[in-house]
Every structure is written in C-alpha cells, then in structure tokens.
Design a protein around this motif. Structure first.
Motif, PDB file in Angstrom:
ATOM      1  N   ILE A   1       0.844  -1.201   0.000  1.00 32.97           N
ATOM      2  CA  ILE A   1       0.000   0.000   0.000  1.00 32.97           C
ATOM      3  C   ILE A   1       0.877   1.247   0.000  1.00 32.97           C
ATOM      4  O   ILE A   1       0.657   2.181  -0.778  1.00 32.97           O
ATOM      5  CB  ILE A   1      -0.971  -0.007   1.205  1.00 32.97           C
ATOM      6  CG1 ILE A   1      -2.015  -1.113   1.045  1.00 32.97           C
ATOM      7  CG2 ILE A   1      -1.638   1.365   1.370  1.00 32.97           C
ATOM      8  CD1 ILE A   1      -2.866  -1.344   2.274  1.00 32.97           C
ATOM      9  N   GLY A   2       1.877   1.254   0.852  1.00 31.58           N
ATOM     10  CA  GLY A   2       2.807   2.385   0.893  1.00 31.58           C
ATOM     11  C   GLY A   2       3.525   2.586  -0.430  1.00 31.58           C
ATOM     12  O   GLY A   2       3.743   3.717  -0.871  1.00 31.58           O
ATOM     13  N   ALA A   3       3.884   1.475  -1.082  1.00 32.41           N
ATOM     14  CA  ALA A   3       4.549   1.564  -2.387  1.00 32.41           C
ATOM     15  C   ALA A   3       3.598   2.148  -3.436  1.00 32.41           C
ATOM     16  O   ALA A   3       4.020   2.959  -4.270  1.00 32.41           O
ATOM     17  CB  ALA A   3       5.043   0.193  -2.823  1.00 32.41           C
ATOM     18  N   GLY A   4       2.329   1.761  -3.389  1.00 27.22           N
ATOM     19  CA  GLY A   4       1.340   2.322  -4.326  1.00 27.22           C
ATOM     20  C   GLY A   4       1.171   3.821  -4.143  1.00 27.22           C
ATOM     21  O   GLY A   4       1.091   4.577  -5.114  1.00 27.22           O
ATOM     22  N   ILE A   5       1.146   4.252  -2.880  1.00 21.77           N
ATOM     23  CA  ILE A   5       1.048   5.685  -2.587  1.00 21.77           C
ATOM     24  C   ILE A   5       2.301   6.403  -3.085  1.00 21.77           C
ATOM     25  O   ILE A   5       2.213   7.483  -3.689  1.00 21.77           O
ATOM     26  CB  ILE A   5       0.825   5.922  -1.082  1.00 21.77           C
ATOM     27  CG1 ILE A   5      -0.512   5.321  -0.621  1.00 21.77           C
ATOM     28  CG2 ILE A   5       0.876   7.421  -0.759  1.00 21.77           C
ATOM     29  CD1 ILE A   5      -0.681   5.275   0.890  1.00 21.77           C
ATOM     30  N   ALA A   6       3.460   5.807  -2.861  1.00 23.95           N
ATOM     31  CA  ALA A   6       4.722   6.418  -3.315  1.00 23.95           C
ATOM     32  C   ALA A   6       4.783   6.500  -4.834  1.00 23.95           C
ATOM     33  O   ALA A   6       5.232   7.519  -5.389  1.00 23.95           O
ATOM     34  CB  ALA A   6       5.910   5.620  -2.778  1.00 23.95           C
ATOM     35  N   LEU A   7       4.339   5.447  -5.517  1.00 24.79           N
ATOM     36  CA  LEU A   7       4.324   5.477  -6.987  1.00 24.79           C
ATOM     37  C   LEU A   7       3.381   6.561  -7.501  1.00 24.79           C
ATOM     38  O   LEU A   7       3.676   7.241  -8.488  1.00 24.79           O
ATOM     39  CB  LEU A   7       3.932   4.111  -7.546  1.00 24.79           C
ATOM     40  CG  LEU A   7       4.993   3.026  -7.426  1.00 24.79           C
ATOM     41  CD1 LEU A   7       4.423   1.670  -7.847  1.00 24.79           C
ATOM     42  CD2 LEU A   7       6.211   3.373  -8.267  1.00 24.79           C
ATOM     43  N   TYR A   8       2.256   6.721  -6.838  1.00 25.28           N
ATOM     44  CA  TYR A   8       1.331   7.793  -7.228  1.00 25.28           C
ATOM     45  C   TYR A   8       1.991   9.154  -7.004  1.00 25.28           C
ATOM     46  O   TYR A   8       1.847  10.060  -7.824  1.00 25.28           O
ATOM     47  CB  TYR A   8       0.016   7.709  -6.464  1.00 25.28           C
ATOM     48  CG  TYR A   8      -1.027   8.652  -7.004  1.00 25.28           C
ATOM     49  CD1 TYR A   8      -1.859   8.266  -8.052  1.00 25.28           C
ATOM     50  CD2 TYR A   8      -1.163   9.938  -6.500  1.00 25.28           C
ATOM     51  CE1 TYR A   8      -2.798   9.140  -8.569  1.00 25.28           C
ATOM     52  CE2 TYR A   8      -2.097  10.809  -7.010  1.00 25.28           C
ATOM     53  CZ  TYR A   8      -2.913  10.408  -8.047  1.00 25.28           C
ATOM     54  OH  TYR A   8      -3.839  11.282  -8.569  1.00 25.28           O
ATOM     55  N   GLY A   9       2.724   9.295  -5.920  1.00 28.60           N
ATOM     56  CA  GLY A   9       3.450  10.546  -5.670  1.00 28.60           C
ATOM     57  C   GLY A   9       4.459  10.836  -6.760  1.00 28.60           C
ATOM     58  O   GLY A   9       4.607  11.985  -7.205  1.00 28.60           O
ATOM     59  N   ALA A  10       5.149   9.803  -7.232  1.00 22.18           N
ATOM     60  CA  ALA A  10       6.100   9.986  -8.334  1.00 22.18           C
ATOM     61  C   ALA A  10       5.372  10.378  -9.616  1.00 22.18           C
ATOM     62  O   ALA A  10       5.828  11.263 -10.353  1.00 22.18           O
ATOM     63  CB  ALA A  10       6.905   8.699  -8.543  1.00 22.18           C
ATOM     64  N   ALA A  11       4.228   9.743  -9.872  1.00 15.67           N
ATOM     65  CA  ALA A  11       3.433  10.092 -11.052  1.00 15.67           C
ATOM     66  C   ALA A  11       2.913  11.524 -10.937  1.00 15.67           C
ATOM     67  O   ALA A  11       2.913  12.278 -11.917  1.00 15.67           O
ATOM     68  CB  ALA A  11       2.266   9.112 -11.216  1.00 15.67           C
ATOM     69  N   TYR A  12       2.475  11.897  -9.742  1.00 13.17           N
ATOM     70  CA  TYR A  12       2.007  13.261  -9.510  1.00 13.17           C
ATOM     71  C   TYR A  12       3.114  14.259  -9.822  1.00 13.17           C
ATOM     72  O   TYR A  12       2.901  15.252 -10.511  1.00 13.17           O
ATOM     73  CB  TYR A  12       1.546  13.430  -8.064  1.00 13.17           C
ATOM     74  CG  TYR A  12       1.096  14.837  -7.749  1.00 13.17           C
ATOM     75  CD1 TYR A  12      -0.247  15.189  -7.885  1.00 13.17           C
ATOM     76  CD2 TYR A  12       1.998  15.814  -7.341  1.00 13.17           C
ATOM     77  CE1 TYR A  12      -0.658  16.487  -7.627  1.00 13.17           C
ATOM     78  CE2 TYR A  12       1.594  17.106  -7.081  1.00 13.17           C
ATOM     79  CZ  TYR A  12       0.260  17.435  -7.225  1.00 13.17           C
ATOM     80  OH  TYR A  12      -0.137  18.715  -6.979  1.00 13.17           O
ATOM     81  N   PHE A  13       4.306  13.993  -9.307  1.00 15.77           N
ATOM     82  CA  PHE A  13       5.432  14.887  -9.559  1.00 15.77           C
ATOM     83  C   PHE A  13       5.680  15.017 -11.059  1.00 15.77           C
ATOM     84  O   PHE A  13       5.788  16.127 -11.588  1.00 15.77           O
ATOM     85  CB  PHE A  13       6.695  14.381  -8.853  1.00 15.77           C
ATOM     86  CG  PHE A  13       7.918  15.167  -9.203  1.00 15.77           C
ATOM     87  CD1 PHE A  13       8.150  16.403  -8.629  1.00 15.77           C
ATOM     88  CD2 PHE A  13       8.821  14.685 -10.138  1.00 15.77           C
ATOM     89  CE1 PHE A  13       9.274  17.146  -8.970  1.00 15.77           C
ATOM     90  CE2 PHE A  13       9.945  15.420 -10.486  1.00 15.77           C
ATOM     91  CZ  PHE A  13      10.171  16.650  -9.892  1.00 15.77           C
ATOM     92  N   LEU A  14       5.748  13.889 -11.751  1.00 18.03           N
ATOM     93  CA  LEU A  14       6.034  13.919 -13.183  1.00 18.03           C
ATOM     94  C   LEU A  14       4.919  14.632 -13.960  1.00 18.03           C
ATOM     95  O   LEU A  14       5.191  15.513 -14.772  1.00 18.03           O
ATOM     96  CB  LEU A  14       6.225  12.494 -13.724  1.00 18.03           C
ATOM     97  CG  LEU A  14       6.550  12.399 -15.205  1.00 18.03           C
ATOM     98  CD1 LEU A  14       7.895  13.046 -15.521  1.00 18.03           C
ATOM     99  CD2 LEU A  14       6.552  10.941 -15.652  1.00 18.03           C
TER     100      LEU A  14
END
Length: 161
Positions: free
Chosen positions: A77-90
């Motif tokens: 779950i934490g990894a999914g949130i982190a990946l979304y954060g990376a997508a948000y940044f990009l």
C-alpha cells in the motif's frame, strides 16, 4: 503477485483520494496552503508544496511499519502511494506546470488533454467554483476539446481569389 496487485490498486485508489482531498481539503480548510498555487507569486517554491510532505507521510509509515512488522501487504500500500506521488510529480510539476523544463513541447493527446483540464481548473482563482480536481484521469469534455483542436489544425483555410 498479490503484493503487486495491492500496489496497483493502491495507486489507482490514490486518484480518488487525490480528487477528494483536492476538492474538499485543498479547496476547503487548507486553502491557505493551496492558494498560492492558483495565484502564483515570486520564487520557485509554494506553500502548496507542503502537500508533497503531507501525502508522503502515510506512504512512509506504511512502508516502515509494514516492514518492521513483516506485514508486506501494508508495504505494498505504501509503495502504491509512493508510486502515485512519483506520477504526480512527473505529471503535475514537470508536464503540466513545467516547473522543471524536461518535457516542454508535446503533441501527445493525453498530455494536451490533461494540460487543458488543469488550465480549466486554474481559471478559478478562488477556492469556490472549481472543476477538474483529479490528476491522472481526464474528463471526456477535455478529450473532446483536444480532438476538436486537432481537426481544426488539419483543415486548411480556403484560398482567396
């Protein structure tokens, strides 16, 4: 395999969390942090950047506590949130607002649709009457706008006599 699915599901659910948070928190009681994103001032950083930290905390806690307790579904779950954060940044910071000049000219239909949706969001300078609160999912009306623009660009003007 289950951990990958949990990560992907968490990533997908973050679009809903983002929409709800953007609509009711950022354009609500935390408007004082988000306002400078709609009314750009001098400098590179905005108070709005605090939301990176706010969203990173649950990701970090899930990864850390899940690892400590060998609850790897929580890590996922934490990894999914982190990946979304990376997508948000990009998508938000690099592609839409171009705070980093990595991708400045794109003919990609999705990029143009998401930029248009975000432009319509930013036409509202106050916290009320907003639209397009999501980040990755683009409403049909913005896709339609981009398609209409493409058709108009392919039509040559009539030659004058």
């Amino acid at each position: 395999m289950w951990y990958v699915l949990i990560t992907l599901l968490s990533f997908a659910l973050m679009e809903c969390v983002t929409w709800l948070t953007h609509r009711y928190v950022m354009h609500g009681f935390l408007w004082f942090l988000h306002e400078d994103h709609h009314r750009k001032g001098p400098g590179f950083f905005e108070k709005n950047d605090a939301f990176f930290v706010i969203f990173a905390i649950p990701s970090w806690l899930c990864i850390m506590l899940g690892s400590m307790n060998q609850a790897y579904w929580v890590v996922a779950i934490g990894a999914g949130i982190a990946l979304y954060g990376a997508a948000y940044f990009l998508v938000h910071e690099v592609i839409i607002h171009q705070r980093f000049k990595w991708f400045t000219h794109s003919r990609n239909r999705y990029v143009r649709a998401i930029r248009w949706a975000h432009k319509m969001h930013h036409k509202h300078l106050g916290k009320e009457d907003g639209e397009s609160f999501g980040m990755l999912i683009v409403a049909k009306k913005y896709w339609d706008k981009v398609r209409r623009d493409e058709k108009l660009q392919h039509v040559k003007p009539a030659e004058s006599k």
